[in-house]
Write a protein that holds these residues in place. Structure first.
Motif, PDB file in Angstrom:
ATOM      1  N   THR A  60      -7.676  98.535 -11.368  1.00 67.06           N
ATOM      2  CA  THR A  60      -9.031  98.340 -10.878  1.00 67.06           C
ATOM      3  C   THR A  60      -9.918  99.465 -10.721  1.00 67.06           C
ATOM      4  OG1 THR A  60      -8.199  96.336  -9.419  1.00 67.06           O
ATOM      5  CG2 THR A  60     -10.002  97.305  -8.888  1.00 67.06           C
ATOM      6  N   LEU A  61      -9.425 100.455 -10.422  1.00 65.64           N
ATOM      7  CA  LEU A  61     -10.148 101.820 -10.352  1.00 65.64           C
ATOM      8  C   LEU A  61     -10.550 102.093 -11.633  1.00 65.64           C
ATOM      9  CD1 LEU A  61      -8.178 103.785  -7.504  1.00 65.64           C
ATOM     10  CD2 LEU A  61     -10.418 102.767  -7.361  1.00 65.64           C
ATOM     11  N   ILE A  62      -9.808 102.280 -12.872  1.00 60.54           N
ATOM     12  CA  ILE A  62     -10.127 102.384 -14.118  1.00 60.54           C
ATOM     13  C   ILE A  62     -11.134 101.412 -14.590  1.00 60.54           C
ATOM     14  CG2 ILE A  62      -9.184 102.503 -16.586  1.00 60.54           C
ATOM     15  CD1 ILE A  62      -6.620 103.851 -14.976  1.00 60.54           C
ATOM     16  N   ASP A  63     -10.830 100.231 -14.389  1.00 60.70           N
ATOM     17  CA  ASP A  63     -11.822  99.246 -14.812  1.00 60.70           C
ATOM     18  C   ASP A  63     -13.287  99.214 -14.314  1.00 60.70           C
ATOM     19  OD1 ASP A  63     -12.484  96.397 -15.975  1.00 60.70           O
ATOM     20  OD2 ASP A  63     -12.615  95.741 -13.653  1.00 60.70           O
ATOM     21  N   THR A  64     -13.365  99.577 -12.718  1.00 58.05           N
ATOM     22  CA  THR A  64     -14.420  99.734 -12.226  1.00 58.05           C
ATOM     23  C   THR A  64     -15.227 101.076 -12.699  1.00 58.05           C
ATOM     24  OG1 THR A  64     -13.759  98.922 -10.321  1.00 58.05           O
ATOM     25  CG2 THR A  64     -15.481 100.333  -9.777  1.00 58.05           C
ATOM     26  N   TRP A  68     -18.976 101.281 -14.746  1.00 59.47           N
ATOM     27  CA  TRP A  68     -20.123 101.770 -14.084  1.00 59.47           C
ATOM     28  C   TRP A  68     -20.721 102.859 -15.160  1.00 59.47           C
ATOM     29  CZ3 TRP A  68     -22.978  98.847 -11.682  1.00 59.47           C
ATOM     30  CH2 TRP A  68     -22.813  97.879 -11.106  1.00 59.47           C
ATOM     31  N   ALA A  69     -19.661 103.667 -15.944  1.00 61.92           N
ATOM     32  CA  ALA A  69     -19.964 104.700 -16.676  1.00 61.92           C
ATOM     33  C   ALA A  69     -20.976 104.413 -17.757  1.00 61.92           C
ATOM     34  CB  ALA A  69     -18.723 105.462 -17.094  1.00 61.92           C
ATOM     35  N   GLY A  70     -20.651 103.225 -18.183  1.00 62.43           N
ATOM     36  CA  GLY A  70     -21.594 102.443 -19.233  1.00 62.43           C
ATOM     37  C   GLY A  70     -22.806 101.903 -18.732  1.00 62.43           C
ATOM     38  N   ALA A  78     -30.368  93.536 -18.739  1.00 66.81           N
ATOM     39  CA  ALA A  78     -28.910  93.616 -19.268  1.00 66.81           C
ATOM     40  C   ALA A  78     -27.803  93.705 -18.041  1.00 66.81           C
ATOM     41  CB  ALA A  78     -28.900  94.527 -20.490  1.00 66.81           C
ATOM     42  N   GLY A  79     -26.707  92.822 -18.485  1.00 67.35           N
ATOM     43  CA  GLY A  79     -25.542  93.175 -17.682  1.00 67.35           C
ATOM     44  C   GLY A  79     -24.464  93.643 -18.684  1.00 67.35           C
ATOM     45  N   LEU A  80     -23.200  93.825 -18.364  1.00 64.84           N
ATOM     46  CA  LEU A  80     -22.148  94.462 -19.037  1.00 64.84           C
ATOM     47  C   LEU A  80     -20.925  93.651 -18.555  1.00 64.84           C
ATOM     48  CD1 LEU A  80     -22.136  97.093 -20.739  1.00 64.84           C
ATOM     49  CD2 LEU A  80     -21.389  98.141 -18.746  1.00 64.84           C
ATOM     50  N   VAL A  81     -20.018  93.333 -19.572  1.00 69.69           N
ATOM     51  CA  VAL A  81     -18.811  92.940 -19.408  1.00 69.69           C
ATOM     52  C   VAL A  81     -17.761  93.676 -20.334  1.00 69.69           C
ATOM     53  CG1 VAL A  81     -19.086  91.145 -21.469  1.00 69.69           C
ATOM     54  CG2 VAL A  81     -17.530  90.810 -19.359  1.00 69.69           C
ATOM     55  N   ASN A  82     -16.617  93.899 -19.857  1.00 64.91           N
ATOM     56  CA  ASN A  82     -15.434  94.387 -20.383  1.00 64.91           C
ATOM     57  C   ASN A  82     -14.793  93.635 -21.550  1.00 64.91           C
ATOM     58  OD1 ASN A  82     -15.292  96.584 -18.814  1.00 64.91           O
ATOM     59  ND2 ASN A  82     -13.398  96.201 -17.822  1.00 64.91           N
ATOM     60  N   TYR A 113     -18.251 102.446 -25.547  1.00 63.66           N
ATOM     61  CA  TYR A 113     -16.901 102.989 -25.261  1.00 63.66           C
ATOM     62  C   TYR A 113     -16.547 103.880 -24.170  1.00 63.66           C
ATOM     63  CZ  TYR A 113     -12.300 104.632 -26.463  1.00 63.66           C
ATOM     64  OH  TYR A 113     -10.860 104.785 -26.516  1.00 63.66           O
ATOM     65  N   THR A 114     -15.910 103.628 -23.200  1.00 62.97           N
ATOM     66  CA  THR A 114     -15.662 104.738 -21.970  1.00 62.97           C
ATOM     67  C   THR A 114     -14.449 104.893 -21.783  1.00 62.97           C
ATOM     68  OG1 THR A 114     -15.713 102.566 -20.581  1.00 62.97           O
ATOM     69  CG2 THR A 114     -17.874 103.359 -20.979  1.00 62.97           C
ATOM     70  N   THR A 115     -14.193 105.904 -20.850  1.00 67.33           N
ATOM     71  CA  THR A 115     -13.158 106.176 -20.390  1.00 67.33           C
ATOM     72  C   THR A 115     -12.848 106.600 -18.915  1.00 67.33           C
ATOM     73  OG1 THR A 115     -11.251 107.784 -20.801  1.00 67.33           O
ATOM     74  CG2 THR A 115     -13.401 108.747 -21.152  1.00 67.33           C
ATOM     75  N   ALA A 116     -11.566 106.554 -18.277  1.00 69.27           N
ATOM     76  CA  ALA A 116     -11.678 106.807 -16.938  1.00 69.27           C
ATOM     77  C   ALA A 116     -10.182 107.564 -16.582  1.00 69.27           C
ATOM     78  CB  ALA A 116     -11.828 105.798 -15.960  1.00 69.27           C
ATOM     79  N   SER A 117     -10.162 108.646 -15.796  1.00 71.25           N
ATOM     80  CA  SER A 117      -8.985 109.269 -15.412  1.00 71.25           C
ATOM     81  C   SER A 117      -9.048 109.123 -13.824  1.00 71.25           C
ATOM     82  CB  SER A 117      -9.147 110.646 -15.632  1.00 71.25           C
ATOM     83  OG  SER A 117      -9.134 110.951 -17.240  1.00 71.25           O
ATOM     84  N   VAL A 118      -7.619 108.946 -13.182  1.00 71.63           N
ATOM     85  CA  VAL A 118      -7.511 108.935 -11.851  1.00 71.63           C
ATOM     86  C   VAL A 118      -6.667 110.052 -11.413  1.00 71.63           C
ATOM     87  CG1 VAL A 118      -6.595 107.664  -9.913  1.00 71.63           C
ATOM     88  CG2 VAL A 118      -7.447 106.153 -12.086  1.00 71.63           C
TER      89      VAL A 118
END
Length: 149
Positions: A60-64, A68-70, A78-82, A113-118
């Motif tokens: 969930t945290l990575i998805d979120t 939001w990074a994109g 405009a909206g956004l969807v994975n 294209y986005t990335t996330a690190s926890v």
């Protein structure tokens, strides 16, 4: 274009009070073009039966964070969807505070294209993921303030 601070604040409040983010307890700590930070103070509700943080919480945290990074580069309407979400669990977590850093590596008109690190409270990487996102024209947020100055 410059993000409107009033819009960013309204967005952060909207996310904080939405049912699922509120249930999990996550907050958008910062949001700007191509970057965001999500924070979560872990509690018993985040644990699975073996006493470690449930993988769904990290997902969930990575998805979120990837979402939001994109988001901020999108036009106001405009909206956004994975389109996809890929992640790796790197270390078990049992408590404390999590910090998630999201970054947009490529912002496109239709696909980003986005990335996330926890990271855990000690700053150690516990999970990492990527997401491809698709813009949805006409599906923007209506927050009552303009997105850009």
């Amino acid at each position: 274009m410059t993000p409107n601070p009033a819009y960013v604040q309204a967005l952060r409040e909207s996310v904080r009070s939405a049912p699922y983010p509120n249930l999990i307890g996550m907050t958008i700590a910062s949001l700007e073009f191509d970057r965001c930070r999500i924070d979560l103070e872990l509690g018993e509700k985040h644990l699975q039966p073996f006493g470690i943080v449930h993988g769904g919480v990290l997902a969930t945290l990575i998805d979120t964070a990837t979402f939001w990074a994109g988001f901020m580069r999108l036009p106001e309407d405009a909206g956004l969807v994975n389109v996809d979400l890929k992640l790796n669990y790197l270390k078990a977590v049992v408590g404390g505070r999590l910090r998630v850093e999201g970054e947009c590596l490529r912002a496109g008109r239709q696909i980003s294209y986005t990335t996330a690190s926890v990271y855990d409270a000690a700053g150690e990487l516990v999970a990492h993921g990527t997401s491809t996102l698709m813009a949805l024209p006409g599906k923007g947020l209506k927050l009552g303030v303009p997105k850009f100055l």
